[in-house]
Design a protein around this motif. Structure first.
Motif, PDB file in Angstrom:
ATOM      1  N   THR A  22       0.820  -1.214   0.000  1.00 15.67           N
ATOM      2  CA  THR A  22       0.000   0.000   0.000  1.00 15.67           C
ATOM      3  C   THR A  22       0.848   1.255   0.000  1.00 15.67           C
ATOM      4  OG1 THR A  22      -1.742  -1.169   1.201  1.00 15.67           O
ATOM      5  CG2 THR A  22      -1.833   1.233   1.209  1.00 15.67           C
ATOM      6  N   VAL A  23       1.949   1.232   0.730  1.00 11.24           N
ATOM      7  CA  VAL A  23       2.765   2.432   0.914  1.00 11.24           C
ATOM      8  C   VAL A  23       3.742   2.634  -0.237  1.00 11.24           C
ATOM      9  CG1 VAL A  23       4.478   3.526   2.406  1.00 11.24           C
ATOM     10  CG2 VAL A  23       2.518   2.326   3.402  1.00 11.24           C
ATOM     11  N   PHE A  24       4.423   1.585  -0.646  1.00 16.03           N
ATOM     12  CA  PHE A  24       5.482   1.726  -1.637  1.00 16.03           C
ATOM     13  C   PHE A  24       4.955   1.422  -3.034  1.00 16.03           C
ATOM     14  CE2 PHE A  24       7.757   0.912   2.322  1.00 16.03           C
ATOM     15  CZ  PHE A  24       8.653   1.966   2.316  1.00 16.03           C
ATOM     16  N   THR A  25       4.033   2.239  -3.502  1.00 15.29           N
ATOM     17  CA  THR A  25       3.539   2.146  -4.874  1.00 15.29           C
ATOM     18  C   THR A  25       4.476   2.917  -5.798  1.00 15.29           C
ATOM     19  OG1 THR A  25       2.133   4.072  -4.490  1.00 15.29           O
ATOM     20  CG2 THR A  25       1.152   1.903  -4.111  1.00 15.29           C
ATOM     21  N   ASP A  26       4.346   2.654  -7.091  1.00 14.31           N
ATOM     22  CA  ASP A  26       5.261   3.280  -8.058  1.00 14.31           C
ATOM     23  C   ASP A  26       5.177   4.798  -8.035  1.00 14.31           C
ATOM     24  OD1 ASP A  26       6.146   0.817  -8.826  1.00 14.31           O
ATOM     25  OD2 ASP A  26       4.749   0.628 -10.514  1.00 14.31           O
ATOM     26  N   ASP A  27       3.952   5.337  -7.895  1.00 13.59           N
ATOM     27  CA  ASP A  27       3.821   6.787  -7.917  1.00 13.59           C
ATOM     28  C   ASP A  27       4.353   7.437  -6.644  1.00 13.59           C
ATOM     29  OD1 ASP A  27       1.803   5.550  -6.500  1.00 13.59           O
ATOM     30  OD2 ASP A  27       0.402   7.220  -6.763  1.00 13.59           O
ATOM     31  N   ARG A  28       4.485   6.677  -5.570  1.00 18.97           N
ATOM     32  CA  ARG A  28       4.965   7.249  -4.324  1.00 18.97           C
ATOM     33  C   ARG A  28       6.469   7.029  -4.146  1.00 18.97           C
ATOM     34  NH1 ARG A  28       0.856   6.094   0.545  1.00 18.97           N
ATOM     35  NH2 ARG A  28       2.160   7.766   1.401  1.00 18.97           N
ATOM     36  N   ARG A  29       7.060   6.129  -4.949  1.00 14.30           N
ATOM     37  CA  ARG A  29       8.503   5.927  -4.870  1.00 14.30           C
ATOM     38  C   ARG A  29       9.262   7.091  -5.517  1.00 14.30           C
ATOM     39  NH1 ARG A  29      10.301   0.454  -4.064  1.00 14.30           N
ATOM     40  NH2 ARG A  29       8.556  -0.962  -3.838  1.00 14.30           N
TER      41      ARG A  29
END
Length: 591
Positions: free
Chosen positions: A228-235
């Motif tokens: 949930t936390v380490f999605t592509d858009d948030r990396r």
């Protein structure tokens, strides 16, 4: 109460007069139960040791690894993420090759402060924690390098004294402790701690990573939180990798992956050898058990009471050996499951499945080996047993016709074997069990020779050495039991056939032919046991490990060595009986 008192007195009497028989049975069954217990409890013992280490060192639930030179942005986002209970400050680490005692190995070098961290507080087991100019080495890595407190390690051309040895649950045990290698393929390695200033100074221009250790409010499902936390858009553009505590435990379990099958299968093979031991002992004491049964029936005991009296010593020894085997296996498991010494050793009670398997195995061995002779003794004729008449041999006309033109030794051996086919089955089963384990050991070494030297003599040497030691220990135990079984079976055959073979000697057979005939009685059953044991051993090894076949010369040499050992062990008791003059033997038998 009267029956119980009688049974107890008989057990005590037998144990006092013949302690060797009880000791042999006790050792045989205990070895089988201990091996099976070790194999079944290894995974639980590993999990218990890891969880204990994790609790003692405040192990993280999630470790985020980033190549950002400034990890404060990522650390800030993670701290504000729902589900994060505690977060430690980012830790700088880099990968390098260190040297100690002339050996080189990959290792991550982490920069830590003197103050305890909120998450991942390595437990110092020897020496002190990091200080300027001093290094602390992870215990498993230190053991592999042969490093102790006071030794020196070289990190990037600079020598540091080892001021402490510590353990941690933040990474898997050595050789999977190096999480500072960044993107791309990774190599095996250890873990070393320096002060933060020393770590940056040692790294110089070497690129490093930052480790962010996290504690979650719900550590039971770190996979879902991470996804949930380490999605592509948030990396963003940063490289971020994550490891959770469950992955650490799974990786640690690789250390015992090849060891468990050897112990479990070895336990069942040792049980088969123990069954042969018990059957051989039952054969040796058959005459006195039959007479005891007849005396009990003569004074009014029924078949049930007689059977219980004859079975009671075996069941009591089975209960004792089961308790000893479970205790030994449970206490040894924590030391066996941690070959790299990276976890806190702990011993807990075995689970219900292990206890049931151990009891089931012991009862099967005891009942299978002792029930038949006890029932036959209880059902035998009281008058005939007390009179002890000569035993009428069963005639085999077809066998006599087939063997009539064989050489004397082979003729005598085949006819002796035909009188007791059950003993031949036992001898074959015992030889097959030993051959299976010898074949597995040879296959393991063949796989080791086929492995590239960089892996054979690298960090995986820890796991390989342990698997080899386990295979060697189980094989040694099986060989010892098989040696004892061969001597017992050949001695029993020599005693029971003494009168018939002595008469044969008076008719012209030489002592050498008598000894050769005894060897035939063991070699004929051993040959199919060896023939079956080699493919079974290969199949079991292929099922649990790499499909590889040792050289044919190895297998042939092993088969010939086993058969030669059987012949030698059989010849000794037979030779001892031929040393007694024929007249004295016939006089004793007549008396």
């Amino acid at each position: 109460m009267g029956h119980l008192l009688l049974t107890w007195r008989l057990i005590r009497h037998d144990t006092r007069r013949r302690p060797a028989e009880a000791l042999v049975f006790l050792i045989a069954v205990t070895l089988a139960i201990a091996s099976l217990t070790l194999g079944l409890t290894a995974r639980n013992a590993l999990a218990t040791a890891y969880l204990k280490t994790r609790a003692a060192t405040a192990g993280p639930d999630i470790t985020a690894i980033t190549t950002d030179t400034d990890p404060s942005g990522l650390a800030g986002r993670l701290a504000d993420t729902p589900g994060v209970a505690t977060q430690a400050d980012p830790i700088f680490a880099f990968d390098t090759t260190i040297r100690a005692h002339g050996r080189a190995a990959h290792s991550s070098v982490e920069g830590r402060d003197n103050a305890p961290s909120a998450v991942d507080r390595p437990l110092v087991t020897s020496g002190t924690w990091v200080r300027p100019g001093g290094a602390v080495v992870e215990r498993g890595f230190a053991q592999a390098l042969g490093v102790r407190v006071g030794d020196r390690v070289t990190i990037v051309k600079r020598s540091y004294p080892v001021v402490g040895i510590a353990i941690s649950a933040a990474t898997p045990v050595y050789p999977w402790s190096d999480w500072a290698q960044g993107p791309g393929p990774s190599d095996y390695g250890g873990r070393i701690w320096l002060t933060t200033a020393d770590a940056h100074a040692a790294a110089g221009h070497t690129p490093g990573v930052h480790l962010i250790h996290l504690k979650l409010t719900d550590p039971t499902d770190p996979h879902r939180w991470s996804a949930t936390v380490f999605t592509d858009d948030r990396r963003g553009d940063s490289w971020v990798n994550t490891h959770n505590w469950q992955t650490v435990l799974t990786t640690d379990a690789v250390m015992i992956r090849n060891m468990q099958p050897a112990l479990v299968v070895g336990g069942w093979l040792l049980a088969a050898a123990a069954l042969v031991t018990l059957a051989a002992l039952a054969t040796a004491r058959a005459a006195r058990d039959n007479r005891r049964a007849a005396l009990l029936k003569a004074v009014g005991a029924g078949p049930g009471t007689v059977t219980a009296v004859l079975l009671a010593p075996h069941l009591l020894l089975t209960f004792l050996s089961t308790a000893l085997g479970l205790t030994a296996g449970t206490l040894a498991a924590p030391h066996l499951i941690d070959p790299s010494a990276g976890l806190l050793d702990t011993a807990g009670p075995p689970d219900s499945v292990t206890v049931f398997a151990a009891v089931f195995l012991a009862v099967v061995v005891a009942v299978t080996g002792a029930l038949g002779p006890a029932v036959r003794a209880a059902r035998g004729s009281t008058v005939q047993t007390l009179a002890d008449p000569a035993h009428t041999l069963t005639r085999h006309p077809r066998l006599n016709a087939v063997t009539a033109y064989l050489p004397t030794s082979l003729l005598l051996g085949v006819r002796l074997l035909a009188r007791r086919p059950g003993r031949a089955v036992l001898a074959s089963a015992g030889t097959a069990a030993t051959t299976v384990m010898v074949t597995a050991l040879l296959t393991f070494h063949a796989e080791l020779d086929a492995t590239p030297a960089v892996r054979r003599f690298g960090p995986l040497e820890v796991r390989t050495d342990q698997t080899g030691q386990v295979l060697l220990a189980v094989t040694f135990a099986l060989v010892a039991l098989s040696t004892l079984n061969t001597v017992l079976l050949s001695w029993g055959t020599a005693v029971q056939a003494r009168r018939a073979l002595t008469i044969t000697r008076t008719l012209g057979a030489t002592p050498g032919q008598i000894v050769a005939a005894h060897c035939v009685t063991q070699l004929l059953p051993a040959a199919p046991g060896v023939a079956a044991g080699i493919p079974v051993g290969l199949g079991l090894y292929w099922f649990f490990a790499t499909p590889i076949t040792p050289p044919g010369s190895w297998l042939l040499t092993a088969a010939l060595a086993i058969l030669l050992a059987v012949a030698a062990l059989t010849a000794l008791p037979a030779w001892a009986h031929t040393r007694v003059p024929a007249g004295r033997v016939l006089t004793m038998e007549a008396a």
